[in-house]
Motif scaffolding. Structure first.
Motif, short mmCIF file in Angstrom:
data_model
loop_
_atom_site.label_atom_id
_atom_site.label_comp_id
_atom_site.label_asym_id
_atom_site.label_seq_id
_atom_site.Cartn_x
_atom_site.Cartn_y
_atom_site.Cartn_z
N ARG A 31 0.83 -1.21 0.00
CA ARG A 31 0.00 0.00 0.00
C ARG A 31 0.87 1.25 0.00
O ARG A 31 0.41 2.34 0.38
CB ARG A 31 -0.97 0.00 1.17
N HIS A 34 6.28 2.50 2.39
CA HIS A 34 7.68 2.89 2.23
C HIS A 34 7.83 3.82 1.02
O HIS A 34 8.60 4.78 1.05
CB HIS A 34 8.58 1.65 2.07
N ASP A 51 4.65 -4.71 -7.74
CA ASP A 51 3.87 -5.62 -6.90
C ASP A 51 3.22 -6.64 -7.83
O ASP A 51 2.77 -6.30 -8.93
CB ASP A 51 2.81 -4.90 -6.06
N ASN A 77 6.12 -9.74 -10.96
CA ASN A 77 6.93 -10.37 -9.94
C ASN A 77 8.27 -9.63 -9.89
O ASN A 77 8.83 -9.29 -10.94
CB ASN A 77 7.16 -11.84 -10.33
N PHE A 78 8.81 -9.42 -8.69
CA PHE A 78 10.08 -8.70 -8.61
C PHE A 78 11.25 -9.45 -9.25
O PHE A 78 12.29 -8.86 -9.51
CB PHE A 78 10.39 -8.20 -7.20
N ASP A 99 10.25 -5.51 1.15
CA ASP A 99 9.55 -5.69 2.43
C ASP A 99 8.66 -6.91 2.22
O ASP A 99 7.58 -6.80 1.65
CB ASP A 99 8.74 -4.39 2.70
N GLN A 106 -4.12 -7.49 2.16
CA GLN A 106 -4.25 -8.86 1.63
C GLN A 106 -4.78 -9.78 2.73
O GLN A 106 -5.64 -10.61 2.49
CB GLN A 106 -2.88 -9.38 1.15
#
Ligand SMILES: C[S@@+](CC[C@H](N)C(=O)[O-])C[C@H]1O[C@@H](n2cnc3c(N)ncnc32)[C@H](O)[C@@H]1O
Length: 309
Positions: A31, A34, A51, A77-78, A99, A106
């Protein structure tokens, strides 16, 4: 509720050493807790945020509207970060934050199946495009695989008993809801475990979520992608929430910041290559007692930061 209180916020911002004109990446936007703080520190700099959950990207559009010139949201996906950034002409960045785990929204949206508090379909997918769900794992994995999941990803003391009870229960019909799974878990827990503080299904649910989203493999790949993107003096800050994750990060950072161990024969005569990274913090950074009181989610958080030389 659609809120997420960011964990170790001040420590992350201080640790990233944000240059207002720099390029930064948030690999786990959530959300935007950071992200918002990073954006406040930027002038002509830019933040790219990833995200794999489309609801996070959708909710983040408000922040994009507030920071149109400095924020780009990417639904992926990272592990794909290097490729996606390359497509945008970005090859090196000054700081990255990861993080891990689930966000509060979620967990709070019980229809997603992450929560043991309400009855809902056994879903647990962070990325709704993925085929594998927790239901598929629970109804198809064998006892050995299930007990491995509960033990390794949840430190669950009754890992084998839960696995056995699941396999027995599914002979009567498929297990399709979180409520059914909670009942099975509770049925094998000894009284003293049931009386303990915290929900008796917490660890097993965490484990199943990690398996459903292949979180350990993603983390291993994500760390490699992230460190490959760092510019000289660039930093990667990673917050973990359970022992397996933290061990992986700790060992990976160690491998990047030390010269390799035993070397034999001709190898022993060649000067070892200097490590390209240094640890920003020798000791793991933990939340303060006050942060844990204010935000229970912080209680198991651990922060490690690495810097490219
Ligand atoms: C703990 S939350 C991040 C919260 C965020 N830092 C904030 O302050 O709002 C983790 C987020 O990372 C996302 N995520 C987890 N694994 C991911 C992956 N492999 N690729 C992209 N996003 C991921 C989840 O969907 C979730 O939204």
């Amino acid at each position: 509720m659609d809120e997420h209180t960011p964990v170790l916020l001040h420590e992350i911002i201080a640790g990233l050493n944000i240059r207002p004109t720099g390029t930064f990446v948030d690999l786990t936007f959530g959300r935007g807790g950071h992200a918002k703080e990073i954006l406040k520190s930027l002038t002509s700099g830019h933040l790219f945020a990833f995200d794999r959950d489309i609801t996070a990207i959708a909710a983040g559009q408000v922040l994009v509207a507030n920071y149109p010139a400095s924020l780009t949201l990417i639904h992926d996906n990272f592990t794909q970060a290097a490729i996606r950034l390359m497509e945008l002409g970005i090859h090196q960045v000054d700081g990255i934050v990861m993080d891990l785990g689930v966000s509060s929204p979620q967990f709070d949206d019980y229809t997603r199946g992450f929560s043991y508090r309400e009855d809902a379909p056994l879903d647990m997918r962070m990325d709704q495009r993925q085929r594998l769900t927790a239901e598929i794992i629970v109804n198809t994995a064998d006892i050995a695989t299930l007990s491995h999941i509960f033990r390794e990803y949840g430190d669950e003391p009754q890992a084998f008993q839960i696995a056995k009870a699941i396999v027995k229960a599914r002979t009567l019909g498929p297990i399709t809801t979180t409520g059914q799974l909670v009942t099975i878990i509770k049925s094998v827990k000894p009284q003293k475990e049931l009386k303990k503080k915290g929900h008796p299904a917490k660890q097993a649910f965490q484990a199943l979520r990690i398996a459903t989203n292949d979180e350990m493999v993603n983390l291993e790949q994500g760390l490699k992608v992230a460190t490959s993107l760092l510019a000289p003096l660039g930093r990667l800050a990673v917050i973990t929430f359970h022992s397996g994750e933290d061990r992986l990060v700790k060992n990976y950072f160690k491998s990047l910041t030390t010269t390799s161990g035993s070397r034999y024969g001709i190898e022993a005569m060649i000067k070892p290559e200097e490590p390209k990274f240094t640890l920003y913090n020798r000791q793991v950074i933990l939340p303060t007692a006050q942060e844990i009181i204010d935000n229970h989610r912080a209680s198991s958080a651990k922060l490690r930061i690495i810097q490219r030389k």
